[in-house]
Design a protein around this motif. Structure first.
Motif, PDB file in Angstrom:
ATOM      1  N   SER A   1      18.366  -0.665  22.068  1.00  0.00           N
ATOM      2  CA  SER A   1      19.512  -1.069  22.739  1.00  0.00           C
ATOM      3  C   SER A   1      19.280  -1.775  23.910  1.00  0.00           C
ATOM      4  O   SER A   1      20.395  -2.356  24.414  1.00  0.00           O
ATOM      5  CB  SER A   1      20.460   0.314  23.348  1.00  0.00           C
ATOM      6  OG  SER A   1      19.801   1.020  23.910  1.00  0.00           O
ATOM      7  N   SER A   2      18.325  -2.061  24.640  1.00  0.00           N
ATOM      8  CA  SER A   2      18.201  -2.764  25.996  1.00  0.00           C
ATOM      9  C   SER A   2      18.205  -4.278  25.629  1.00  0.00           C
ATOM     10  O   SER A   2      17.668  -4.533  24.585  1.00  0.00           O
ATOM     11  CB  SER A   2      16.823  -2.546  26.341  1.00  0.00           C
ATOM     12  OG  SER A   2      16.386  -3.216  27.444  1.00  0.00           O
ATOM     13  N   GLU A   3      19.185  -4.913  26.249  1.00  0.00           N
ATOM     14  CA  GLU A   3      19.170  -6.392  26.058  1.00  0.00           C
ATOM     15  C   GLU A   3      18.872  -7.130  27.067  1.00  0.00           C
ATOM     16  O   GLU A   3      19.220  -8.305  27.280  1.00  0.00           O
ATOM     17  CB  GLU A   3      20.745  -6.444  25.823  1.00  0.00           C
ATOM     18  CG  GLU A   3      21.309  -5.791  24.565  1.00  0.00           C
ATOM     19  CD  GLU A   3      20.716  -6.421  23.268  1.00  0.00           C
ATOM     20  OE1 GLU A   3      20.325  -7.582  23.355  1.00  0.00           O
ATOM     21  OE2 GLU A   3      20.716  -5.793  22.334  1.00  0.00           O
ATOM     22  N   ARG A   4      18.003  -6.481  27.921  1.00  0.00           N
ATOM     23  CA  ARG A   4      17.247  -7.198  29.181  1.00  0.00           C
ATOM     24  C   ARG A   4      16.368  -8.064  28.624  1.00  0.00           C
ATOM     25  O   ARG A   4      15.540  -7.922  27.630  1.00  0.00           O
ATOM     26  CB  ARG A   4      16.948  -6.355  30.091  1.00  0.00           C
ATOM     27  CG  ARG A   4      17.906  -5.268  30.809  1.00  0.00           C
ATOM     28  CD  ARG A   4      17.321  -4.672  31.775  1.00  0.00           C
ATOM     29  NE  ARG A   4      16.250  -3.702  31.747  1.00  0.00           N
ATOM     30  CZ  ARG A   4      15.632  -3.326  32.653  1.00  0.00           C
ATOM     31  NH1 ARG A   4      15.842  -3.109  33.860  1.00  0.00           N
ATOM     32  NH2 ARG A   4      14.522  -2.534  32.442  1.00  0.00           N
ATOM     33  N   SER A   5      16.242  -9.303  29.446  1.00  0.00           N
ATOM     34  CA  SER A   5      15.165 -10.375  29.336  1.00  0.00           C
ATOM     35  C   SER A   5      13.906  -9.889  29.860  1.00  0.00           C
ATOM     36  O   SER A   5      13.890  -8.937  30.642  1.00  0.00           O
ATOM     37  CB  SER A   5      15.580 -11.764  29.712  1.00  0.00           C
ATOM     38  OG  SER A   5      15.515 -11.630  31.250  1.00  0.00           O
ATOM     39  N   ALA A   6      12.622 -10.414  29.311  1.00  0.00           N
ATOM     40  CA  ALA A   6      11.613 -10.214  29.744  1.00  0.00           C
ATOM     41  C   ALA A   6      11.397 -10.352  31.295  1.00  0.00           C
ATOM     42  O   ALA A   6      10.731  -9.934  32.353  1.00  0.00           O
ATOM     43  CB  ALA A   6      10.425 -10.832  29.172  1.00  0.00           C
ATOM     44  N   ASP A   7      12.105 -11.782  31.625  1.00  0.00           N
ATOM     45  CA  ASP A   7      12.038 -11.882  33.176  1.00  0.00           C
ATOM     46  C   ASP A   7      12.720 -10.710  34.147  1.00  0.00           C
ATOM     47  O   ASP A   7      12.642 -10.409  35.160  1.00  0.00           O
ATOM     48  CB  ASP A   7      12.753 -13.209  33.375  1.00  0.00           C
ATOM     49  CG  ASP A   7      12.121 -14.307  33.103  1.00  0.00           C
ATOM     50  OD1 ASP A   7      10.726 -14.368  32.937  1.00  0.00           O
ATOM     51  OD2 ASP A   7      12.667 -15.433  32.786  1.00  0.00           O
ATOM     52  N   GLU A   8      14.059 -10.164  33.487  1.00  0.00           N
ATOM     53  CA  GLU A   8      14.701  -9.039  34.093  1.00  0.00           C
ATOM     54  C   GLU A   8      13.684  -7.834  34.270  1.00  0.00           C
ATOM     55  O   GLU A   8      13.706  -7.309  35.350  1.00  0.00           O
ATOM     56  CB  GLU A   8      15.993  -8.676  33.347  1.00  0.00           C
ATOM     57  CG  GLU A   8      17.095  -9.850  33.669  1.00  0.00           C
ATOM     58  CD  GLU A   8      18.190  -9.362  32.776  1.00  0.00           C
ATOM     59  OE1 GLU A   8      19.530  -9.864  33.176  1.00  0.00           O
ATOM     60  OE2 GLU A   8      17.884  -9.334  31.478  1.00  0.00           O
ATOM     61  N   VAL A   9      13.123  -7.688  33.261  1.00  0.00           N
ATOM     62  CA  VAL A   9      12.116  -6.263  33.178  1.00  0.00           C
ATOM     63  C   VAL A   9      10.922  -6.671  34.127  1.00  0.00           C
ATOM     64  O   VAL A   9      10.613  -5.682  35.065  1.00  0.00           O
ATOM     65  CB  VAL A   9      11.858  -5.984  31.825  1.00  0.00           C
ATOM     66  CG1 VAL A   9      10.696  -4.903  31.858  1.00  0.00           C
ATOM     67  CG2 VAL A   9      12.720  -5.733  30.903  1.00  0.00           C
TER      68      VAL A   9
ATOM     69  N   ARG B   1       6.685   2.711  30.869  1.00  0.00           N
ATOM     70  CA  ARG B   1       7.943   2.336  30.075  1.00  0.00           C
ATOM     71  C   ARG B   1       8.286   0.834  30.269  1.00  0.00           C
ATOM     72  O   ARG B   1       8.811   0.304  29.528  1.00  0.00           O
ATOM     73  CB  ARG B   1       9.146   3.472  30.642  1.00  0.00           C
ATOM     74  CG  ARG B   1      10.407   3.004  29.889  1.00  0.00           C
ATOM     75  CD  ARG B   1      11.441   3.986  30.563  1.00  0.00           C
ATOM     76  NE  ARG B   1      11.735   3.767  32.173  1.00  0.00           N
ATOM     77  CZ  ARG B   1      12.527   2.511  32.405  1.00  0.00           C
ATOM     78  NH1 ARG B   1      13.087   1.762  31.480  1.00  0.00           N
ATOM     79  NH2 ARG B   1      12.600   2.319  33.618  1.00  0.00           N
ATOM     80  N   LEU B   2       8.459   0.430  31.461  1.00  0.00           N
ATOM     81  CA  LEU B   2       8.819  -0.888  31.747  1.00  0.00           C
ATOM     82  C   LEU B   2       7.747  -1.885  31.142  1.00  0.00           C
ATOM     83  O   LEU B   2       8.285  -2.911  30.635  1.00  0.00           O
ATOM     84  CB  LEU B   2       8.806  -1.216  33.391  1.00  0.00           C
ATOM     85  CG  LEU B   2       9.946  -0.592  34.006  1.00  0.00           C
ATOM     86  CD1 LEU B   2       9.618  -0.562  35.518  1.00  0.00           C
ATOM     87  CD2 LEU B   2      11.498  -1.013  33.751  1.00  0.00           C
ATOM     88  N   VAL B   3       6.528  -1.594  31.051  1.00  0.00           N
ATOM     89  CA  VAL B   3       5.512  -2.749  30.210  1.00  0.00           C
ATOM     90  C   VAL B   3       5.958  -2.693  29.053  1.00  0.00           C
ATOM     91  O   VAL B   3       5.962  -3.718  28.356  1.00  0.00           O
ATOM     92  CB  VAL B   3       3.990  -2.218  30.863  1.00  0.00           C
ATOM     93  CG1 VAL B   3       3.196  -3.069  29.803  1.00  0.00           C
ATOM     94  CG2 VAL B   3       3.839  -2.651  32.295  1.00  0.00           C
TER      95      VAL B   3
ATOM     96  N   TRP C   1       9.067  -4.755  28.496  1.00  0.00           N
ATOM     97  CA  TRP C   1       8.912  -6.064  28.769  1.00  0.00           C
ATOM     98  C   TRP C   1       8.106  -6.676  27.355  1.00  0.00           C
ATOM     99  O   TRP C   1       8.513  -7.778  27.241  1.00  0.00           O
ATOM    100  CB  TRP C   1       7.863  -6.181  30.106  1.00  0.00           C
ATOM    101  CG  TRP C   1       7.310  -7.507  30.305  1.00  0.00           C
ATOM    102  CD1 TRP C   1       8.063  -8.732  30.863  1.00  0.00           C
ATOM    103  CD2 TRP C   1       6.263  -8.094  29.707  1.00  0.00           C
ATOM    104  NE1 TRP C   1       7.223  -9.752  30.867  1.00  0.00           N
ATOM    105  CE2 TRP C   1       6.141  -9.376  30.049  1.00  0.00           C
ATOM    106  CE3 TRP C   1       5.285  -7.826  29.043  1.00  0.00           C
ATOM    107  CZ2 TRP C   1       5.114 -10.428  29.813  1.00  0.00           C
ATOM    108  CZ3 TRP C   1       4.028  -8.620  28.767  1.00  0.00           C
ATOM    109  CH2 TRP C   1       4.140  -9.791  29.040  1.00  0.00           C
ATOM    110  N   ALA C   2       7.105  -6.059  26.950  1.00  0.00           N
ATOM    111  CA  ALA C   2       6.383  -6.587  26.007  1.00  0.00           C
ATOM    112  C   ALA C   2       7.298  -6.654  24.601  1.00  0.00           C
ATOM    113  O   ALA C   2       7.223  -7.739  23.995  1.00  0.00           O
ATOM    114  CB  ALA C   2       5.257  -5.663  25.553  1.00  0.00           C
ATOM    115  N   ALA C   3       8.443  -5.736  24.491  1.00  0.00           N
ATOM    116  CA  ALA C   3       9.320  -6.120  23.373  1.00  0.00           C
ATOM    117  C   ALA C   3      10.085  -7.114  23.547  1.00  0.00           C
ATOM    118  O   ALA C   3      10.639  -7.893  22.667  1.00  0.00           O
ATOM    119  CB  ALA C   3      10.024  -4.547  23.310  1.00  0.00           C
ATOM    120  N   ALA C   4      10.454  -7.414  25.012  1.00  0.00           N
ATOM    121  CA  ALA C   4      11.425  -8.471  25.355  1.00  0.00           C
ATOM    122  C   ALA C   4      10.874  -9.900  25.177  1.00  0.00           C
ATOM    123  O   ALA C   4      11.262 -10.937  25.250  1.00  0.00           O
ATOM    124  CB  ALA C   4      12.000  -8.235  26.545  1.00  0.00           C
TER     125      ALA C   4
END
Length: 64
Positions: free
Chosen positions: A12-20, A45-47, A50-53
């Motif tokens: 459900s996370s819609e954040r971009s890799a840059d945001e993460v 968790r953040l990494v 980030w990898a998913a985004a």
């Protein structure tokens, strides 16, 4: 108290890799360069998020 964290990234996370990435950088700044156990779990968790985004690139050898 034992806390169990999921190793999967919420879809459900819609954040971009840059945001993460910015959140990862902020975590390191707040920690002063040394992560506590809790911060390491947050970093992990953040990494994963980030990898998913992050946009997936195609290696040059695989490109048509």
């Amino acid at each position: 108290m034992l806390h169990i964290m999921s190793t999967t990234v919420e879809s459900s996370s819609e954040r971009s890799a840059d945001e993460v990435n910015e959140e990862i950088r902020a975590l390191w700044r707040r920690s002063g360069g040394t992560l506590s156990v809790e911060q390491r779990e947050e970093y992990r968790r953040l990494v994963l998020e980030w990898a998913a985004a992050a946009p997936q690139s195609v290696p040059a050898a695989c490109a048509p």
